[in-house]
Design a protein around this motif. Structure first.
Motif, PDB file in Angstrom:
ATOM      1  N   SER A 178      -2.958   1.079  -5.038  1.00 18.02           N
ATOM      2  CA  SER A 178      -1.666   1.111  -6.116  1.00 18.02           C
ATOM      3  C   SER A 178      -0.805   1.403  -5.429  1.00 18.02           C
ATOM      4  O   SER A 178      -0.747   2.145  -4.553  1.00 18.02           O
ATOM      5  CB  SER A 178      -2.122   2.241  -7.452  1.00 18.02           C
ATOM      6  OG  SER A 178      -0.819   1.939  -8.089  1.00 18.02           O
TER       7      SER A 178
ATOM      8  N   TYR B 242       2.914   6.534   1.497  1.00 19.29           N
ATOM      9  CA  TYR B 242       3.027   5.610   0.362  1.00 19.29           C
ATOM     10  C   TYR B 242       4.109   4.533   0.864  1.00 19.29           C
ATOM     11  O   TYR B 242       4.192   3.619   0.357  1.00 19.29           O
ATOM     12  CB  TYR B 242       3.546   6.399  -0.865  1.00 19.29           C
ATOM     13  CG  TYR B 242       2.868   7.163  -1.504  1.00 19.29           C
ATOM     14  CD1 TYR B 242       1.854   6.577  -2.188  1.00 19.29           C
ATOM     15  CD2 TYR B 242       2.785   8.754  -1.408  1.00 19.29           C
ATOM     16  CE1 TYR B 242       0.922   7.330  -2.970  1.00 19.29           C
ATOM     17  CE2 TYR B 242       1.954   9.430  -2.002  1.00 19.29           C
ATOM     18  CZ  TYR B 242       0.912   8.707  -2.707  1.00 19.29           C
ATOM     19  OH  TYR B 242      -0.124   9.770  -3.561  1.00 19.29           O
TER      20      TYR B 242
ATOM     21  N   LYS C 116      -3.324   9.334  -6.226  1.00 19.47           N
ATOM     22  CA  LYS C 116      -3.419   7.920  -6.249  1.00 19.47           C
ATOM     23  C   LYS C 116      -3.468   7.457  -5.033  1.00 19.47           C
ATOM     24  O   LYS C 116      -2.442   7.609  -4.290  1.00 19.47           O
ATOM     25  CB  LYS C 116      -2.341   7.478  -7.193  1.00 19.47           C
ATOM     26  CG  LYS C 116      -2.497   7.981  -8.556  1.00 19.47           C
ATOM     27  CD  LYS C 116      -1.391   7.257  -9.513  1.00 19.47           C
ATOM     28  CE  LYS C 116      -1.666   7.871 -10.963  1.00 19.47           C
ATOM     29  NZ  LYS C 116      -0.526   7.169 -11.816  1.00 19.47           N
ATOM     30  N   ASP C 117      -4.566   6.486  -4.671  1.00 18.05           N
ATOM     31  CA  ASP C 117      -4.844   6.186  -3.438  1.00 18.05           C
ATOM     32  C   ASP C 117      -3.743   4.889  -3.410  1.00 18.05           C
ATOM     33  O   ASP C 117      -3.820   4.101  -3.992  1.00 18.05           O
ATOM     34  CB  ASP C 117      -6.306   5.460  -3.030  1.00 18.05           C
ATOM     35  CG  ASP C 117      -6.507   5.224  -1.688  1.00 18.05           C
ATOM     36  OD1 ASP C 117      -5.482   4.780  -1.085  1.00 18.05           O
ATOM     37  OD2 ASP C 117      -7.612   5.338  -1.465  1.00 18.05           O
TER      38      ASP C 117
ATOM     39  N   ARG D  65       2.189   2.725  -6.806  1.00 16.99           N
ATOM     40  CA  ARG D  65       2.838   3.685  -7.544  1.00 16.99           C
ATOM     41  C   ARG D  65       2.632   5.177  -6.936  1.00 16.99           C
ATOM     42  O   ARG D  65       1.254   5.471  -6.785  1.00 16.99           O
ATOM     43  CB  ARG D  65       2.405   3.847  -9.113  1.00 16.99           C
ATOM     44  CG  ARG D  65       2.447   2.406  -9.732  1.00 16.99           C
ATOM     45  CD  ARG D  65       2.196   2.534 -10.971  1.00 16.99           C
ATOM     46  NE  ARG D  65       2.810   3.665 -11.671  1.00 16.99           N
ATOM     47  CZ  ARG D  65       2.671   4.053 -13.029  1.00 16.99           C
ATOM     48  NH1 ARG D  65       1.666   3.451 -13.871  1.00 16.99           N
ATOM     49  NH2 ARG D  65       3.393   4.979 -13.555  1.00 16.99           N
TER      50      ARG D  65
ATOM     51  N   THR E 133      -5.555  16.214  -6.218  1.00 17.74           N
ATOM     52  CA  THR E 133      -6.016  14.945  -6.184  1.00 17.74           C
ATOM     53  C   THR E 133      -4.807  13.803  -6.149  1.00 17.74           C
ATOM     54  O   THR E 133      -3.536  14.369  -6.277  1.00 17.74           O
ATOM     55  CB  THR E 133      -6.633  14.470  -7.528  1.00 17.74           C
ATOM     56  OG1 THR E 133      -5.550  14.780  -8.746  1.00 17.74           O
ATOM     57  CG2 THR E 133      -7.677  15.232  -7.852  1.00 17.74           C
TER      58      THR E 133
ATOM     59  N   PRO F 295       2.209   9.101  -7.475  1.00 17.18           N
ATOM     60  CA  PRO F 295       1.972   9.745  -8.351  1.00 17.18           C
ATOM     61  C   PRO F 295       3.387  10.783  -8.708  1.00 17.18           C
ATOM     62  O   PRO F 295       4.063  11.280  -7.898  1.00 17.18           O
ATOM     63  CB  PRO F 295       0.959  11.000  -8.159  1.00 17.18           C
ATOM     64  CG  PRO F 295       0.972  10.555  -6.453  1.00 17.18           C
ATOM     65  CD  PRO F 295       1.306   9.425  -6.142  1.00 17.18           C
TER      66      PRO F 295
END
Length: 222
Positions: free
Chosen positions: A217, A107, A212-213, A219, A210, A221
């Motif tokens: 984004s 991230y 969030k890519d 953000r 799962t 997760p």
């Protein structure tokens, strides 16, 4: 946390190592006698059986690289083939397998790297019948209550090697509890992952595996 993601990424995704060679199984004899070899075959079956009996598992972990850097988190495992290494809400990276591929999500730089599960020694945890039984061998420890199994594909050294350590525990699936593994990849990145507070049969939603890519984004997760 910001400065740790690069070496830990390399170490974690190269999972595989020999604890015996690193001196993590003291007192192991240098050779295996014929009776011990026969015993080892039975122990390998017990290891495979114990791993296959784990439907879900959560454990706290301490991950240490070859430079002595340590980071903590929670590992969640769900068969077939799902695993999550969560380093906490403040971490800038995450490692997840969704049952088909192993992902490293960074991230900080908004990158995602993907590997087929079969290209990681973690496959020994995902599919013990295939990986442990086919590519594993018992390493003598000198302690009947401690089992050490080394898993590597000699035809694919680039996939690295993993050495898993179990202790006999009647409360664990199959009577064996995975306590830690040691890893060494093709670039000699060494990682030791020690587990504690193991919990079996816990409810784990598939959404756990799962993410969030970050390429779509920024953000992280929660």
């Amino acid at each position: 946390m910001k400065n740790l993601h690069i070496p830990f990424r390399a170490a974690l995704l190269g999972l595989g190592a020999g604890a015996l060679a690193l001196g993590l199984v003291p007192g192991a004899p240098a050779s295996v006698t014929a009776p011990l070899a026969a015993q080892s075959a039975g122990d390998l079956d017990r290891v495979v059986g114990a791993l296959r009996e784990i439907s879900t598992m959560q454990a706290d972990f301490n991950q240490t690289d070859r430079m002595g850097n340590t980071i903590r988190g929670v590992m969640t495992l769900k068969r077939p083939g799902k695993i999550r290494f969560d380093y906490g809400k403040d971490a800038d990276f995450l490692v997840i397998s969704n049952g088909k591929s192993l992902y490293m999500i960074d991230y900080e730089v908004n990158q995602v790297e993907r590997w087929p599960i079969g290209n990681s020694p973690l496959g020994a945890l995902f599919d013990p019948q295939k990986d442990v039984k086919r590519f594993g061998k018992m390493v003598p420890t000198g302690n009947p209550d401690v089992l050490s199994v080394e898993v590597r594909d000699p035809k694919k050294p680039e996939f690295g090697m993993i050495n898993m350590i179990f202790v006999r525990n009647a409360a664990a699936p199959g009577g064996l509890q995975l306590t830690h593994w040691v890893a060494l990849d093709a670039q000699n990145n060494r990682t030791r992952v020690a587990l504690s507070n193991q919990r079996y049969g816990v409810a784990v939603a598939d959404s756990t595996f799962t993410f969030k890519d970050p390429r779509r984004s920024t953000r992280r997760p929660g």
